[in-house]
Design an enzyme around this catalytic site. Structure first.
Site, PDB file in Angstrom:
ATOM      1  N   GLU A  47     -52.181 -67.409 -92.207  1.00  0.00           N
ATOM      2  CA  GLU A  47     -51.994 -68.497 -91.228  1.00  0.00           C
ATOM      3  C   GLU A  47     -51.434 -69.740 -91.937  1.00  0.00           C
ATOM      4  O   GLU A  47     -51.836 -70.041 -93.065  1.00  0.00           O
ATOM      5  CB  GLU A  47     -53.373 -68.841 -90.642  1.00  0.00           C
ATOM      6  CG  GLU A  47     -53.408 -69.998 -89.671  1.00  0.00           C
ATOM      7  CD  GLU A  47     -54.846 -70.461 -89.343  1.00  0.00           C
ATOM      8  OE1 GLU A  47     -55.748 -70.348 -90.203  1.00  0.00           O
ATOM      9  OE2 GLU A  47     -55.057 -70.919 -88.213  1.00  0.00           O
ATOM     10  N   ASN A 111     -49.790 -72.947 -83.228  1.00  0.00           N
ATOM     11  CA  ASN A 111     -50.120 -72.274 -84.482  1.00  0.00           C
ATOM     12  C   ASN A 111     -49.694 -70.818 -84.280  1.00  0.00           C
ATOM     13  O   ASN A 111     -50.284 -70.119 -83.447  1.00  0.00           O
ATOM     14  CB  ASN A 111     -51.633 -72.411 -84.718  1.00  0.00           C
ATOM     15  CG  ASN A 111     -52.080 -71.882 -86.064  1.00  0.00           C
ATOM     16  OD1 ASN A 111     -51.371 -71.131 -86.714  1.00  0.00           O
ATOM     17  ND2 ASN A 111     -53.280 -72.277 -86.476  1.00  0.00           N
ATOM     18  N   LYS A 128     -51.606 -68.743 -81.381  1.00  0.00           N
ATOM     19  CA  LYS A 128     -53.068 -68.650 -81.511  1.00  0.00           C
ATOM     20  C   LYS A 128     -53.749 -68.975 -80.178  1.00  0.00           C
ATOM     21  O   LYS A 128     -53.398 -69.971 -79.527  1.00  0.00           O
ATOM     22  CB  LYS A 128     -53.522 -69.614 -82.599  1.00  0.00           C
ATOM     23  CG  LYS A 128     -54.988 -69.554 -82.979  1.00  0.00           C
ATOM     24  CD  LYS A 128     -55.227 -70.419 -84.221  1.00  0.00           C
ATOM     25  CE  LYS A 128     -56.660 -70.389 -84.710  1.00  0.00           C
ATOM     26  NZ  LYS A 128     -56.819 -71.116 -86.001  1.00  0.00           N
ATOM     27  N   GLU A 147     -57.959 -78.924 -85.599  1.00  0.00           N
ATOM     28  CA  GLU A 147     -56.966 -78.008 -85.002  1.00  0.00           C
ATOM     29  C   GLU A 147     -56.771 -78.287 -83.518  1.00  0.00           C
ATOM     30  O   GLU A 147     -55.681 -78.097 -82.986  1.00  0.00           O
ATOM     31  CB  GLU A 147     -57.407 -76.560 -85.192  1.00  0.00           C
ATOM     32  CG  GLU A 147     -56.985 -75.960 -86.501  1.00  0.00           C
ATOM     33  CD  GLU A 147     -57.073 -74.445 -86.461  1.00  0.00           C
ATOM     34  OE1 GLU A 147     -56.248 -73.806 -85.804  1.00  0.00           O
ATOM     35  OE2 GLU A 147     -57.999 -73.899 -87.102  1.00  0.00           O
ATOM     36  N   CYS A 173     -56.677 -66.253 -87.339  1.00  0.00           N
ATOM     37  CA  CYS A 173     -57.918 -66.833 -87.859  1.00  0.00           C
ATOM     38  C   CYS A 173     -59.100 -66.783 -86.888  1.00  0.00           C
ATOM     39  O   CYS A 173     -59.757 -65.777 -86.770  1.00  0.00           O
ATOM     40  CB  CYS A 173     -57.683 -68.246 -88.378  1.00  0.00           C
ATOM     41  SG  CYS A 173     -59.074 -68.788 -89.399  1.00  0.00           S
ATOM     42  N   ASN A 198     -57.264 -69.274 -92.499  1.00  0.00           N
ATOM     43  CA  ASN A 198     -57.708 -70.329 -93.435  1.00  0.00           C
ATOM     44  C   ASN A 198     -59.135 -70.637 -93.022  1.00  0.00           C
ATOM     45  O   ASN A 198     -59.362 -71.235 -91.963  1.00  0.00           O
ATOM     46  CB  ASN A 198     -56.914 -71.625 -93.260  1.00  0.00           C
ATOM     47  CG  ASN A 198     -55.495 -71.577 -93.804  1.00  0.00           C
ATOM     48  OD1 ASN A 198     -55.197 -72.089 -94.872  1.00  0.00           O
ATOM     49  ND2 ASN A 198     -54.594 -70.976 -93.039  1.00  0.00           N
TER      50      ASN A 198
HETATM   51  N1  CDT Z   1     -58.183 -71.690 -89.150  1.00  0.00           N
HETATM   52  C1  CDT Z   1     -59.311 -71.377 -88.486  1.00  0.00           C
HETATM   53  O1  CDT Z   1     -59.271 -70.988 -87.342  1.00  0.00           O
HETATM   54  N2  CDT Z   1     -60.482 -71.566 -89.152  1.00  0.00           N
HETATM   55  C2  CDT Z   1     -61.768 -71.381 -88.539  1.00  0.00           C
HETATM   56  C3  CDT Z   1     -62.737 -72.260 -89.227  1.00  0.00           C
HETATM   57  C4  CDT Z   1     -64.004 -72.407 -88.498  1.00  0.00           C
HETATM   58  S1  CDT Z   1     -64.016 -73.570 -87.248  1.00  0.00           S
HETATM   59  C5  CDT Z   1     -64.097 -75.075 -88.008  1.00  0.00           C
HETATM   60  C6  CDT Z   1     -62.263 -69.952 -88.613  1.00  0.00           C
HETATM   61  O2  CDT Z   1     -62.708 -69.436 -87.573  1.00  0.00           O
HETATM   62  O3  CDT Z   1     -62.248 -69.354 -89.689  1.00  0.00           O
END
Ligand code: CDT
Length: 312
Positions: A47, A111, A128, A147, A173, A198
């Protein structure tokens, strides 16, 4: 005819703010060439692979972050990747931020992941669906996860595409944590799901989850693969990026739910597995024969409400 797709999960170590797109694309091409040596048909990148994970910073004027977004794909920065992949005959999936300007002048920030076939043609671009984190500045956090400020949630949901000799879907993600993501694609016959991520190891709303990041990562993708009889490829951008430690543990999951291959480092690393797409039928044709066993007529809550409603 064999339907073996050799897939490389191209994990990236950190991309710092000071790194240029040209430097990142060089790293992507180095992983692509490793993929060629390993016989890969498809290399999957994380991502937001082209930049640092910029939602960790809040800016009052969102347009001052526009340089983190691509406005077209391919573009000048990624042209060398597209050219080298086509020369090597390898497909790839690339995550990045997209700033779209419609003919009426409105701007939309997404995204996305774009899937490219072995001949260089674009198969599709996925936006996304589940956008995590927060919309506003939350200065008490050690770092932001804004995000929901930087990206709109996709109105399109989870499509699948005929590519690489099978049925391919994408998610990004946070989508991997939701069973609906896999099931939507499962109901369209998906055989290979590609997912970049990420994931900061620290989760500010509930730090007791920090030590479980790796477990939860494996848990959701293993279960999603098994319950839908599909391969799942999870690819991290991890390591310490701008002071924020993020999960690596990129892995390729079989329709049995087993881990076929997993990253061992916290840096750039290619993780390779041969994915025999006919393996999916052993699950979707037996225990998870949806047509025979599913009961959509009693799953009425699934699409009629968002939150849970306990009895009074
Ligand atoms: N990039 C992404 O979606 N990261 C989220 C982080 C947790 S929510 C702050 C994840 O689900 O891994």
């Amino acid at each position: 005819m064999s339907r073996i797709v050799t897939v490389g999960a191209a994990q990236l170590g950190p991309v710092q703010l000071a790194h240029t797109r040209a430097e990142v694309v060089e790293r992507l091409i180095a992983l692509l060439r490793q993929g060629a040596d390993a016989g890969c048909d498809l290399v999957v990148y994380p991502e937001l692979a082209l930049t640092t994970f910029f939602p960790r910073w809040f800016v009052e004027d969102i347009s001052t972050a526009d340089h983190f977004y691509e406005t077209s794909m391919p573009n000048e920065a990624t042209a060398p990747l597209f050219a080298e992949a086509a020369r090597l005959g390898i497909g790839f999936c690339l995550g990045y931020a997209l700033l779209e300007t419609l003919p009426d002048g409105t701007q939309h920030r997404w995204n996305v992941q774009t899937l490219v076939e072995r001949d260089g043609s674009i198969v599709g671009t996925f936006k996304k669906v589940h956008i995590p984190g927060h919309e506003h500045h939350e200065p008490d956090r050690p770092f932001q996860h804004a995000e929901r400020y930087y990206f709109e949630p996709s109105p399109d949901g989870f499509g699948v595409w005929r590519a690489f000799g099978g049925v391919v879907g994408m998610m990004i993600c946070n989508d991997r944590r939701w069973p609906e993501s896999y099931r939507e694609m499962g109901l369209q016959g998906v055989e290979l799901i590609l997912c970049g991520y990420n994931t900061p190891k620290h989760y500010a709303p509930d730090p007791s989850q920090d030590r479980l990041q790796g477990f939860h990562n494996t848990l959701v993708m293993s279960a999603g693969a098994y319950q839908n009889g599909t391969f799942v490829v999870g690819v991290a951008k991890g390591g310490v990026e701008e002071g924020v430690d993020s999960l690596c543990e990129s892995a390729i999951f079989a329709p049995s739910g087993e881990v076929l291959a997993r990253a061992r480092t916290e840096g750039d690393e290619l993780v390779v597995a041969e994915c025999d797409l006919d393996w999916c039928r052993q699950y979707t044709g037996t225990l998870f024969d949806f047509e025979r066993y599913r009961r959509p007529e009693v799953y009425t809550h699934l699409t009629s409400q968002r939150g849970s409603t306990p009895p009074a």
